[in-house]
Design a protein around this motif. Structure first.
Motif, PDB file in Angstrom:
ATOM      1  N   ARG A   1     -22.422  14.374  34.792  1.00 60.61           N
ATOM      2  CA  ARG A   1     -20.981  14.600  34.666  1.00 60.61           C
ATOM      3  C   ARG A   1     -20.222  13.310  34.353  1.00 60.61           C
ATOM      4  NH1 ARG A   1     -19.283  19.797  37.868  1.00 60.61           N
ATOM      5  NH2 ARG A   1     -21.223  20.891  37.491  1.00 60.61           N
TER       6      ARG A   1
ATOM      7  N   GLY B   1     -12.623  17.135  33.500  1.00 61.85           N
ATOM      8  CA  GLY B   1     -12.870  18.490  33.983  1.00 61.85           C
ATOM      9  C   GLY B   1     -12.055  18.807  35.217  1.00 61.85           C
TER      10      GLY B   1
ATOM     11  N   ILE C   1     -12.780  20.612  27.577  1.00 62.77           N
ATOM     12  CA  ILE C   1     -12.694  19.812  28.808  1.00 62.77           C
ATOM     13  C   ILE C   1     -11.525  18.838  28.637  1.00 62.77           C
ATOM     14  CG2 ILE C   1     -14.370  18.023  28.076  1.00 62.77           C
ATOM     15  CD1 ILE C   1     -15.370  18.128  31.105  1.00 62.77           C
TER      16      ILE C   1
ATOM     17  N   VAL D   1      -6.699  14.024  37.111  1.00 64.16           N
ATOM     18  CA  VAL D   1      -5.839  12.968  37.677  1.00 64.16           C
ATOM     19  C   VAL D   1      -6.582  11.640  37.878  1.00 64.16           C
ATOM     20  CG1 VAL D   1      -6.259  13.581  40.106  1.00 64.16           C
ATOM     21  CG2 VAL D   1      -4.054  12.608  39.454  1.00 64.16           C
ATOM     22  N   ASP D   2      -7.907  11.723  38.048  1.00 74.06           N
ATOM     23  CA  ASP D   2      -8.669  10.513  38.375  1.00 74.06           C
ATOM     24  C   ASP D   2      -9.033   9.655  37.162  1.00 74.06           C
ATOM     25  OD1 ASP D   2      -8.734  10.905  41.145  1.00 74.06           O
ATOM     26  OD2 ASP D   2     -10.361  12.352  40.963  1.00 74.06           O
TER      27      ASP D   2
ATOM     28  N   MET E   1     -24.286  12.843  28.848  1.00 74.12           N
ATOM     29  CA  MET E   1     -24.090  14.285  28.699  1.00 74.12           C
ATOM     30  C   MET E   1     -25.356  14.991  28.225  1.00 74.12           C
ATOM     31  SD  MET E   1     -20.119  14.567  27.622  1.00 74.12           S
ATOM     32  CE  MET E   1     -20.021  16.346  27.717  1.00 74.12           C
TER      33      MET E   1
ATOM     34  N   PHE F   1      -5.509   7.258  47.064  1.00 73.46           N
ATOM     35  CA  PHE F   1      -5.299   8.705  46.892  1.00 73.46           C
ATOM     36  C   PHE F   1      -4.928   9.291  48.266  1.00 73.46           C
ATOM     37  CE2 PHE F   1      -7.342  12.293  44.141  1.00 73.46           C
ATOM     38  CZ  PHE F   1      -6.467  13.239  44.627  1.00 73.46           C
TER      39      PHE F   1
ATOM     40  N   MET G   1     -18.531  17.750  24.590  1.00 68.20           N
ATOM     41  CA  MET G   1     -18.512  19.019  25.326  1.00 68.20           C
ATOM     42  C   MET G   1     -18.426  20.184  24.345  1.00 68.20           C
ATOM     43  SD  MET G   1     -18.716  19.774  28.423  1.00 68.20           S
ATOM     44  CE  MET G   1     -18.156  20.646  29.833  1.00 68.20           C
TER      45      MET G   1
ATOM     46  N   GLU H   1     -17.500  12.296  45.203  1.00 62.38           N
ATOM     47  CA  GLU H   1     -17.193  11.957  43.801  1.00 62.38           C
ATOM     48  C   GLU H   1     -16.769  13.157  42.956  1.00 62.38           C
ATOM     49  OE1 GLU H   1     -20.661  10.127  42.099  1.00 62.38           O
ATOM     50  OE2 GLU H   1     -21.568  12.070  41.666  1.00 62.38           O
TER      51      GLU H   1
ATOM     52  N   ARG I   1     -13.947  29.977  43.702  1.00 57.32           N
ATOM     53  CA  ARG I   1     -13.038  29.842  42.550  1.00 57.32           C
ATOM     54  C   ARG I   1     -12.195  31.104  42.374  1.00 57.32           C
ATOM     55  NH1 ARG I   1     -15.107  25.587  42.657  1.00 57.32           N
ATOM     56  NH2 ARG I   1     -15.601  24.174  40.945  1.00 57.32           N
TER      57      ARG I   1
ATOM     58  N   ALA J   1     -11.277  22.228  38.194  1.00 53.23           N
ATOM     59  CA  ALA J   1     -11.571  23.595  38.631  1.00 53.23           C
ATOM     60  C   ALA J   1     -10.430  24.561  38.318  1.00 53.23           C
ATOM     61  CB  ALA J   1     -11.852  23.589  40.137  1.00 53.23           C
TER      62      ALA J   1
ATOM     63  N   ASN K   1     -27.192  15.998  31.065  1.00 58.26           N
ATOM     64  CA  ASN K   1     -26.425  16.903  31.924  1.00 58.26           C
ATOM     65  C   ASN K   1     -25.725  16.212  33.089  1.00 58.26           C
ATOM     66  OD1 ASN K   1     -25.560  19.438  31.681  1.00 58.26           O
ATOM     67  ND2 ASN K   1     -27.450  20.436  32.386  1.00 58.26           N
TER      68      ASN K   1
ATOM     69  N   HIS L   1     -14.493  15.058  43.966  1.00 57.07           N
ATOM     70  CA  HIS L   1     -13.067  15.201  44.328  1.00 57.07           C
ATOM     71  C   HIS L   1     -12.411  13.817  44.184  1.00 57.07           C
ATOM     72  CE1 HIS L   1      -9.523  16.799  46.083  1.00 57.07           C
ATOM     73  NE2 HIS L   1      -9.849  16.806  47.370  1.00 57.07           N
TER      74      HIS L   1
ATOM     75  N   GLY M   1     -13.794  11.915  36.152  1.00 54.79           N
ATOM     76  CA  GLY M   1     -12.415  11.906  35.663  1.00 54.79           C
ATOM     77  C   GLY M   1     -12.160  12.960  34.602  1.00 54.79           C
TER      78      GLY M   1
HETATM   79  C1  LIG Z   1      -8.711  15.018  42.430  1.00 59.99           C
HETATM   80  C2  LIG Z   1      -9.821  15.816  41.954  1.00 59.99           C
HETATM   81  O1  LIG Z   1     -10.557  16.309  42.722  1.00 59.99           O
HETATM   82  S1  LIG Z   1      -9.920  16.101  40.279  1.00 59.99           S
HETATM   83  C3  LIG Z   1     -11.670  16.267  39.995  1.00 59.99           C
HETATM   84  C4  LIG Z   1     -12.372  14.949  40.163  1.00 59.99           C
HETATM   85  N1  LIG Z   1     -13.811  15.085  39.893  1.00 59.99           N
HETATM   86  C5  LIG Z   1     -14.379  14.612  38.784  1.00 59.99           C
HETATM   87  O2  LIG Z   1     -13.741  14.016  37.928  1.00 59.99           O
HETATM   88  C6  LIG Z   1     -15.863  14.822  38.685  1.00 59.99           C
HETATM   89  C7  LIG Z   1     -16.264  15.326  37.299  1.00 59.99           C
HETATM   90  N2  LIG Z   1     -15.824  16.680  37.090  1.00 59.99           N
HETATM   91  C8  LIG Z   1     -16.534  17.735  37.586  1.00 59.99           C
HETATM   92  O3  LIG Z   1     -17.570  17.582  38.219  1.00 59.99           O
HETATM   93  C9  LIG Z   1     -15.989  19.136  37.346  1.00 59.99           C
HETATM   94  O4  LIG Z   1     -15.206  19.160  36.205  1.00 59.99           O
HETATM   95  C10 LIG Z   1     -15.210  19.686  38.550  1.00 59.99           C
HETATM   96  C11 LIG Z   1     -16.105  19.790  39.779  1.00 59.99           C
HETATM   97  C12 LIG Z   1     -14.029  18.798  38.885  1.00 59.99           C
HETATM   98  C13 LIG Z   1     -14.664  21.059  38.198  1.00 59.99           C
HETATM   99  O5  LIG Z   1     -15.716  21.806  37.825  1.00 59.99           O
HETATM  100  P1  LIG Z   1     -15.595  23.300  37.266  1.00 59.99           P
HETATM  101  O6  LIG Z   1     -14.515  23.440  36.283  1.00 59.99           O
HETATM  102  O7  LIG Z   1     -15.573  24.195  38.403  1.00 59.99           O
HETATM  103  O8  LIG Z   1     -16.789  23.423  36.417  1.00 59.99           O
HETATM  104  P2  LIG Z   1     -18.279  23.576  36.844  1.00 59.99           P
HETATM  105  O9  LIG Z   1     -18.663  22.609  37.894  1.00 59.99           O
HETATM  106  O10 LIG Z   1     -18.515  25.011  37.085  1.00 59.99           O
HETATM  107  O11 LIG Z   1     -18.921  23.157  35.464  1.00 59.99           O
HETATM  108  C14 LIG Z   1     -18.810  23.959  34.310  1.00 59.99           C
HETATM  109  C15 LIG Z   1     -19.635  23.361  33.212  1.00 59.99           C
HETATM  110  O12 LIG Z   1     -18.961  22.236  32.671  1.00 59.99           O
HETATM  111  C16 LIG Z   1     -19.726  21.067  32.862  1.00 59.99           C
HETATM  112  N3  LIG Z   1     -18.827  20.010  33.310  1.00 59.99           N
HETATM  113  C17 LIG Z   1     -17.761  20.144  34.133  1.00 59.99           C
HETATM  114  N4  LIG Z   1     -17.197  18.952  34.308  1.00 59.99           N
HETATM  115  C18 LIG Z   1     -17.925  18.070  33.599  1.00 59.99           C
HETATM  116  C19 LIG Z   1     -17.836  16.687  33.417  1.00 59.99           C
HETATM  117  N5  LIG Z   1     -16.890  15.978  34.008  1.00 59.99           N
HETATM  118  N6  LIG Z   1     -18.739  16.094  32.628  1.00 59.99           N
HETATM  119  C20 LIG Z   1     -19.716  16.792  32.027  1.00 59.99           C
HETATM  120  N7  LIG Z   1     -19.846  18.121  32.170  1.00 59.99           N
HETATM  121  C21 LIG Z   1     -18.963  18.739  32.953  1.00 59.99           C
HETATM  122  C22 LIG Z   1     -20.724  21.396  33.949  1.00 59.99           C
HETATM  123  O13 LIG Z   1     -21.889  20.622  33.862  1.00 59.99           O
HETATM  124  C23 LIG Z   1     -20.972  22.849  33.710  1.00 59.99           C
HETATM  125  O14 LIG Z   1     -21.872  23.004  32.661  1.00 59.99           O
HETATM  126  P3  LIG Z   1     -22.991  24.182  32.728  1.00 59.99           P
HETATM  127  O15 LIG Z   1     -22.207  25.454  32.780  1.00 59.99           O
HETATM  128  O16 LIG Z   1     -23.768  24.004  31.487  1.00 59.99           O
HETATM  129  O17 LIG Z   1     -23.766  23.936  33.979  1.00 59.99           O
END
Ligand SMILES: CC(=O)SCCNC(=O)CCNC(=O)[C@H](O)C(C)(C)COP(=O)(O)OP(=O)(O)OC[C@H]1O[C@@H](n2cnc3c(N)ncnc32)[C@H](O)[C@@H]1OP(=O)(O)O
Ligand SMILES: O=C([O-])CC(=O)C(=O)O
Length: 387
Positions: free
Chosen positions: A252, A257, A309, A313-314, A247, A335, A301, A217, A9, A259, A250, A219, A255
């Motif tokens: 996820r 959140g 949060i 795009v998804d 939630m 995609f 959240m 999933e 990151r 990075a 824990n 990505h 769609g």
């Molecule tokens: C086209 C694409 O690739 S867009 C992304 C598509 N992916 C998703 O929609 C999957 C769901 N989302 C996620 O898993 C994440 O948001 C990611 C991987 C996309 C990005 O993650 P990051 O911002 O790097 O956050 P990271 O994985 O470090 O999580 C940070 C905290 O937020 C929480 N968090 C992040 N996203 C979510 C979510 N969608 N739902 C619930 N909690 C979440 C994590 O559990 C973590 O909590 P913790 O610190 O208590 O362990």
């Protein structure tokens, strides 16, 4: 102990001219142009040209580019025959990954110069929709539909899927979806493509690897998971309980959140409005359920982790594609139909960047934390001496 940057990151690994994200402002630009301007004024083909060639095309350049794409839409009949040997319930991303790699077996792999790489890029961009649509027809026991040269990239894909030409509104919606997904700097699949290209592997190989990365999933695979979630939730009144339960454990919420974005993903904003508009017409519940998923996830959240949060795009592409009657397991292949442009542009940049610093073979360092004997290694014991 030194703290590692998990998941790279925030680490800048290379220069790129292709796209830029402002994660604080929620802004995405392709080669200097805001995606919101591109969705308003451009087409997928024009955007693809921009991403590949670093400039908007003139009318002649666009016509030539379109003609090449149209010519390259056909895939070998043998490839379609081979698809018939696959299990009908095989994951379309696995199929796509395999058949993109297999393109190398049908077409010249020459990749040593920039010009040849552009030809490969066009071949790939044109053929990925045909592979996806052919597989969809074949798995349903139907004959593939031949590409129609009078149709745009977006309309032709829908035509090859359903055997009917889409109306202009559906064509425009789908075209905008393709523009929005075309590139996103060093996301996981693009970084994969660049990494593979850095070994001097060819375009089909690097793109096939990128498809593997996209399928997960966390990505691109999230858009299929979002639709599964919506179907499982079923109705708006059940959203709150469903999200809270997940939630609390824990889990996820797909769609949600991102990075890089610390605010609303600008693509999600556009897709949300398209989904809202379509739902008004179709009277499907999926937009409303998605919107509720968004609001409940945001508030949960905040209360559980005091974090912000936002949708990515998804989130809204899932309901949108569902209302366009696209089977949900094709969300991620769609995609890929768009992102292949970004992959190709990045692969070419990775291999042929002219400005310093020139990219090199990616080879990061790892810290050895092996369980036995430390970094020096252990004394080898023969079987009879081991307990
Ligand atoms: C086209 C694409 O690739 S867009 C992304 C598509 N992916 C998703 O929609 C999957 C769901 N989302 C996620 O898993 C994440 O948001 C990611 C991987 C996309 C990005 O993650 P990051 O911002 O790097 O956050 P990271 O994985 O470090 O999580 C940070 C905290 O937020 C929480 N968090 C992040 N996203 C979510 C979510 N969608 N739902 C619930 N909690 C979440 C994590 O559990 C973590 O909590 P913790 O610190 O208590 O362990
Ligand atoms: O950039 C990312 O990490 C994921 C993403 O949104 C994309 O690839 O479109």
């Amino acid at each position: 102990m030194e703290t590692k940057n998990i998941g790279l990151r925030g680490i800048e690994v290379a220069d790129t001219r292709i796209s830029n994200i402002d994660g604080e402002k929620g802004k995405l630009i392709y080669r200097g142009f805001d995606i919101l301007d591109l969705t308003e004024n451009s087409s997928f083909e024009e955007t693809a040209y921009l991403l590949l060639y670093d400039d908007l095309p003139t009318k002649t350049q666009l016509d030539e580019f379109n003609a090449k794409l149209v010519d390259a839409r056909y895939i070998p009949k043998q490839m379609q025959k081979n698809m018939g040997n696959w299990r009908k319930d095989a994951d379309p991303m696995d199929m796509l990954q395999a058949f993109v790699a297999a393109l190398a077996g049908y077409y010249d792999e020459e990749f040593a110069n920039k010009e040849a790489s552009y030809e490969k890029a066009i071949n790939l961009i044109a053929k990925v929709p045909t592979i996806v649509a052919s597989w969809h027809r074949i798995r349903n026991g139907l004959d593939p539909v031949e590409p129609d040269s009078s149709l745009s990239h977006a309309a032709n894909f829908l035509y090859m899927m359903f055997g009917e030409k889409p109306d202009s509104e559906v064509e425009k919606i789908f075209d905008v979806c393709l523009i929005l997904h075309a590139d996103h700097t060093f996301n996981a699949s693009t970084f994969t493509a660049r990494q593979v290209a850095s070994t001097r592997a060819h375009m089909y190989s690097a793109s096939s690897a990128a498809i593997g990365a996209l399928s997960g999933e966390l990505h691109g695979g999230a858009n299929t998971e979002v639709m599964k979630m919506l179907l499982e939730i079923e109705e708006i009144g059940k959203v709150e309980e469903w999200i809270k339960e997940k939630m609390k454990n824990n889990e996820r919420i797909m769609g949600m959140g991102h990075a890089v974005y610390k605010t609303y993903d600008p693509r999600a904003q556009v897709l949300k409005e398209l989904s809202r508009k379509l739902a008004t017409k179709t009277k499907d519940p999926w937009f409303d359920i998605t919107e509720k998923v968004e609001t409940v996830t945001i508030s949960e959240m905040k209360s559980q982790k005091n974090r912000d949060i936002y949708p990515n795009v998804d989130l809204y592409s899932a309901s949108l594609y569902y209302m366009l009657k696209i089977p949900m397991d094709l969300n991620t292949p769609i995609f890929a139909i768009s992102r292949v442009v970004g992959w190709a542009a990045h692969i070419i940049e990775e291999k042929f960047a002219e400005a310093a610093p020139k990219p090199a073979l990616y080879r990061p360092k790892a810290t050895y934390v092996g369980k036995y004997c430390g970094p020096e290694g252990c004394e080898y014991k023969t079987l009879d001496l081991r307990k």
